[in-house]
Every structure is written in C-alpha cells, then in structure tokens.
Design a protein around this motif. Structure first.
Motif, short mmCIF file in Angstrom:
data_model
loop_
_atom_site.label_atom_id
_atom_site.label_comp_id
_atom_site.label_asym_id
_atom_site.label_seq_id
_atom_site.Cartn_x
_atom_site.Cartn_y
_atom_site.Cartn_z
N PHE A 96 0.84 -1.21 0.00
CA PHE A 96 0.00 0.00 0.00
C PHE A 96 0.88 1.26 0.00
O PHE A 96 0.65 2.19 -0.78
CB PHE A 96 -0.92 -0.04 1.22
N LEU A 97 1.89 1.26 0.88
CA LEU A 97 2.80 2.41 0.96
C LEU A 97 3.52 2.64 -0.37
O LEU A 97 3.66 3.77 -0.84
CB LEU A 97 3.83 2.21 2.08
N GLU A 98 3.96 1.54 -0.95
CA GLU A 98 4.67 1.64 -2.23
C GLU A 98 3.75 2.16 -3.33
O GLU A 98 4.15 2.94 -4.19
CB GLU A 98 5.26 0.29 -2.60
N LYS A 99 2.48 1.74 -3.25
CA LYS A 99 1.50 2.14 -4.25
C LYS A 99 1.24 3.65 -4.19
O LYS A 99 1.11 4.31 -5.23
CB LYS A 99 0.19 1.38 -3.98
N ILE A 100 1.19 4.19 -2.98
CA ILE A 100 0.90 5.63 -2.88
C ILE A 100 2.18 6.47 -2.85
O ILE A 100 2.13 7.69 -2.71
CB ILE A 100 -0.01 5.98 -1.68
N GLY A 101 3.32 5.81 -2.99
CA GLY A 101 4.58 6.54 -3.16
C GLY A 101 5.31 6.90 -1.88
O GLY A 101 6.15 7.80 -1.89
N ILE A 102 5.01 6.19 -0.80
CA ILE A 102 5.80 6.42 0.43
C ILE A 102 6.83 5.29 0.49
O ILE A 102 6.50 4.14 0.78
CB ILE A 102 4.91 6.45 1.69
N LEU A 103 8.06 5.67 0.19
CA LEU A 103 9.10 4.63 0.07
C LEU A 103 10.16 4.78 1.15
O LEU A 103 10.26 5.83 1.80
CB LEU A 103 9.76 4.73 -1.30
N ASN A 104 10.90 3.70 1.29
CA ASN A 104 12.02 3.67 2.23
C ASN A 104 11.58 3.94 3.68
O ASN A 104 12.27 4.62 4.42
CB ASN A 104 13.08 4.69 1.80
N LEU A 105 10.44 3.40 4.00
CA LEU A 105 9.95 3.55 5.38
C LEU A 105 9.97 2.19 6.07
O LEU A 105 9.36 1.23 5.59
CB LEU A 105 8.52 4.11 5.39
N LYS A 106 10.68 2.12 7.17
CA LYS A 106 10.68 0.89 7.99
C LYS A 106 9.52 1.00 8.96
O LYS A 106 9.35 2.06 9.58
CB LYS A 106 11.97 0.79 8.79
N PHE A 107 8.75 -0.05 9.07
CA PHE A 107 7.65 0.03 10.03
C PHE A 107 7.55 -1.25 10.86
O PHE A 107 7.95 -2.32 10.43
CB PHE A 107 6.33 0.33 9.32
N LYS A 108 7.03 -1.05 12.06
CA LYS A 108 6.80 -2.18 12.97
C LYS A 108 5.37 -2.05 13.45
O LYS A 108 4.99 -0.97 13.94
CB LYS A 108 7.74 -2.10 14.17
N ILE A 109 4.59 -3.09 13.27
CA ILE A 109 3.20 -3.05 13.73
C ILE A 109 3.07 -3.99 14.92
O ILE A 109 3.48 -5.15 14.85
CB ILE A 109 2.23 -3.47 12.60
N LEU A 110 2.50 -3.48 15.99
CA LEU A 110 2.29 -4.31 17.18
C LEU A 110 0.79 -4.43 17.43
O LEU A 110 0.13 -3.42 17.69
CB LEU A 110 2.99 -3.67 18.38
N LEU A 111 0.30 -5.65 17.31
CA LEU A 111 -1.12 -5.86 17.58
C LEU A 111 -1.34 -5.92 19.08
O LEU A 111 -0.61 -6.64 19.78
CB LEU A 111 -1.59 -7.17 16.93
N VAL A 112 -2.30 -5.14 19.56
CA VAL A 112 -2.57 -5.14 21.00
C VAL A 112 -3.97 -5.72 21.23
O VAL A 112 -4.86 -5.56 20.40
CB VAL A 112 -2.46 -3.72 21.59
N ASN A 113 -4.10 -6.37 22.36
CA ASN A 113 -5.36 -7.07 22.63
C ASN A 113 -6.23 -6.26 23.61
O ASN A 113 -6.62 -6.76 24.65
CB ASN A 113 -5.05 -8.46 23.19
N THR A 114 -6.45 -5.01 23.27
CA THR A 114 -7.25 -4.13 24.14
C THR A 114 -7.96 -3.07 23.29
O THR A 114 -7.43 -2.65 22.27
CB THR A 114 -6.34 -3.44 25.18
N PRO A 115 -9.14 -2.64 23.74
CA PRO A 115 -9.79 -1.54 23.02
C PRO A 115 -9.32 -0.16 23.52
O PRO A 115 -9.74 0.85 22.99
CB PRO A 115 -11.27 -1.76 23.35
N MET A 116 -8.45 -0.17 24.53
CA MET A 116 -7.96 1.09 25.12
C MET A 116 -7.24 1.97 24.10
O MET A 116 -7.40 3.18 24.08
CB MET A 116 -6.99 0.79 26.27
N VAL A 117 -6.40 1.32 23.30
CA VAL A 117 -5.70 2.04 22.23
C VAL A 117 -6.16 1.42 20.92
O VAL A 117 -5.90 0.24 20.67
CB VAL A 117 -4.17 1.90 22.37
#
Lengths: 128, 317
Positions: free
Chosen positions: B138-159
């Motif tokens: 998705f990022l590459e498709k919209i032209g946001i390149l060279n971005l390192k990302f880390k996604i952390l799934l959390v098991n709460t509705p708080m955040v």
C-alpha cells in the motif's frame, strides 16, 4: 618439512570444517529471546542482549527461524533478529545512559518478546 | 656384481659418516658439560668495564645510545603510549553520551510499550493476517518509500490505533485487534488508518508534545562531568506518552490538517478515497453506539467533523 606441511593442511581443513558447520551470528536488537520451539509464543529459554554471539546449528533458516545454541541452551531465534556482522547497539553507544534506567529482569524479558511480536516491513523502490 | 659392490660401499660410507657425526656430537656435549661444571660463565662487556661496587655512569654511554637511536625509539614509544591513553580516556567519556533526537525515540517508545504491557496486552498468540505485507504494498502504491515500520497488535480496546515516534524513516504502530474485529476492517481499511497515523508522526505532533526545553537541551550532550545526572526528565517523557495516548489525544486543528492531507493523497484514486470516507463513517457509528470505544472521539476528534471536512465544497462540486 613434509610432515609440517601435512600438519598445517590438516589443521586448516579442520578449522574450516568447524566454521562451515557452526556459523556465529549476533543479535541485532536491544534484547532477544531464545525460544524452545520455532514459535513466538513458545517458552523462552533465555534472553540475550544486543551483539551477543549465537552459534547457528542449522545454516539455513526454516520458516524464518534459526536453530541456535546460546551458552548451555539450544533453541530457536527469529532469522530477522540475527546479523552476520557486529552491530552498533543502543546500549553500547549510550552505555551509561542506558544503565541509568535500571531495567528490571521482567522488562528485559518483555523487551526480548517485543521483537517477536512485531510485524515488520519496509517499503522499497525495488519491489514495486 | 658391481652393482652389489657399489651398494655395500655406499652403506659402509654411510655408516662411517654416521659414526663420525655421533662422535663429534658427544665431544661437543662433553665439552659443554665440563664447561658448565668447572668454568664460570664469561663476563659481559659491562661487567668488565664496571666493577660490582661502582655505579654505572650513563653519561659515558650517552653517545652510544644516541647513535643507536634509542632516544628516538623512547620518544616514539612514549608518544604512542600517550595517544593510547588519550584514546582510552576519550572512549570512557563517550560512554556518557546522551542520545540525540535521531536515536532516542525508538528506545523511549519501546520502553513505554514494555512498561505498559499489562494495559496493552500485546504478548499473545495472534493470527497471521498478513497486514504487514499488505501495508508495505500500500505504501509503495501511494509513493511512500524507504519507510521501515513495525506493527504491534494489541489485545485491548484502550488504544485503537496509534503511531509512536521512532528513529529516522521508521515508525512503530499500535493496532488494536478487538477494534479491527469489531469494525470488521479489511486490510485496506487498516492500511488507511495506519497512513493517517503516519501523517501525524510526520507532522511531529507527538514529538512536539513530548519534548520539553529541559530535555531538548540535554539531547546529544555528555554527562561525564555531571555525576548527579538523572534520567528523570526522560521518564517524564514516558508520562507524556500516557497523557497523549490514553487521555489527551490530538487537537481539532491537528485532525483537520491530517484529514485534509489524507484527502489530497487519496483524491487521485477515488476508490481509495471512498473507502477512507466509509471508514470514518464506520468509526463514527462505532463511537456513537459502542461504549468501549467512546474514548476514541476524545483521542481523534471527531469523525463527524472529519466527514464534513472531506465532503466536497459547493465550489468543488
């Protein structure tokens, strides 16, 4: 003289075999966990700090995991956490600053687990 | 016959040579033994020149030392030693450096995640949705390149979803699994949410909220000469994380800027724009009806206004 040459050749062969058999890699992240089986949620055998050397028992990672030996523990680590070269670690660059935070054992444990739980990626030009 | 004669002759000469060699060796050994038993070791040149009681006069051999380049060698060694000492001291001082802005945030964000593990509940077995692969594309498709990302799934509705500051060209995302499930979000919708978070990080809304003047002055400095240095100001930053993520959230102005930027990015692809619009509609309905997500409006004000901001104006129509 011949005996000497023979001795040197056999010694070199022995050590090169040893290197091929067990390559050493280092941890890239601040902390990392060694798991009992190749699964993020499996039991953690030990937690190691950045740049700690681990001995690779399988040269090719299986489904993203390497079988490793760390001290007396034999377990599994994520392939993405290991580097062939020595890395520049946060706790090495800012040693005293890092020490000031006095991390507890359970915090280092969770820090190791954090890297197992991340879903990581990088947007690149080449893969378009 | 001649062959055998030659052979025997060779053998005898070999035996002779061997006997001679053995004899000469025993002689030498014998001599050495008698030497060590009876004779004293020969005196050295210095012993000959200076009797035992007399103090050695170095002035007399100064010229000899000079000719031997010993003084030059000495100065070289001393210089090397001084350099090594200086290097060691510099290395010791370097251990007291406080990280600069470029390398501090990943550490602080991760420390905050670790300290909030009981609230965020991120250490659990999660299904493999392939979110990271989709988001990368998705990022590459919209032209946001060279971005390192880390996604952390959390098991709460708080955040529900949040991007934390990290090092340069890197972002850490928190994403609530209950939130995804309740809204039944697709990977595209998740990616749109994460993009919105990324824009907030790029606009430095988070960093501006975190760093005080006191901390800013400390960044990149060295506390080697300050034994009373404490990390309290940095621990104070972690409290500001709590404040922003759980309580305060973003302002209307910030939300307006982000929504308008999303609008501009997605306008080129109408199907993406429509999905974004519908996503905000979904979030609005959820926060209106579900008590668990009432606080979402407080953190991201407000879906209703966002929809109004996205609607084309009369002029645009």
């Amino acid at each position: 003289m011949t005996k000497r040459i023979f001795f040197i050749i056999s010694l070199t062969l022995f050590f090169s075999c040893e290197v091929l058999e067990a390559r050493v890699m280092r941890l890239k992240n601040i902390f990392g966990s060694v798991h009992k089986i190749a699964d993020e949620s499996s039991e953690v055998l030990t937690v190691i700090a950045c740049n700690h050397p681990v001995k690779l028992l399988n040269r090719k990672a299986e489904i993203g995991w390497h079988k490793v030996k760390v001290g007396k523990h034999t377990g599994f680590m994520h392939q993405r956490m290991l580097s062939r070269r020595k890395v520049s670690c946060f706790q090495d660059r800012y040693t005293k600053f890092f020490e000031k935070f006095n991390l507890k054992v359970e915090q280092t444990y969770f820090w190791g687990k954090l890297y197992d739980n991340y879903l990581v990626g990088k947007s690149e030009v080449s893969s378009r | 016959m001649r062959f055998w004669f030659n052979r025997i002759l060779l053998f005898i000469s070999f035996l002779g040579a061997f006997a001679f060699y053995a004899q000469s060796n025993t002689n030498v050994r014998g001599l050495a033994n008698t030497d060590s038993k009876t004779k004293k070791p020969p005196e050295t040149v210095f012993q000959k020149q200076a009797p035992k009681d007399e103090v050695l006069n170095f002035d007399s051999i100064k010229e000899v030392i000079k000719n031997d380049n010993l003084s030059q060698h000495l100065s070289k060694t001393q210089k090397k030693k001084a350099e090594a000492k200086k290097k060691k001291e510099a290395g010791e001082v370097a251990r007291y450096i406080i990280p600069d802005e470029g390398s501090l945030y990943r550490f602080l964000s991760e420390l905050w995640i670790i300290k909030n593990v009981s609230i965020l509940k991120w250490d659990f077995k999660k299904p493999d949705y392939g979110i990271e692969i989709y988001f990368k594309d998705f990022l590459e498709k919209i032209g946001i390149l060279n971005l390192k990302f880390k996604i952390l799934l959390v098991n709460t509705p708080m955040v529900t979803h949040f991007a934390l500051p990290s090092n340069k060209s890197e972002a850490i995302f928190l994403l609530s699994l209950p939130f995804i499930r309740t809204l039944d979000l697709t990977k595209l919708e998740i990616s749109l949410l994460l993009l919105e978070d990324l824009l907030r990080i790029e606009a430095d809304y988070f960093k501006n909220h975190l760093v005080s003047k006191e901390v800013k002055a400390l960044l990149g400095t060295n506390f080697h000469n300050n034994p009373e240095f404490k990390v309290d100001p940095f621990l104070g930053i972690l409290k500001k994380y709590d404040d922003l993520i759980y309580e305060k959230g973003f302002s209307f102005k910030q939300q307006f800027t982000v929504t308008k930027k999303m609008d501009r990015i997605l306008k080129g692809n109408l199907s993406l724009w429509n999905r974004y619009y519908l996503l905000i509609q979904k979030i609005k309905d959820l926060s209106d009806t579900n008590y668990l997500y009432k606080h979402h409006v407080k953190i991201y004000p407000s879906p209703e206004l966002q929809l109004n901001w996205l609607k084309p104006t009369e002029e645009q129509k």
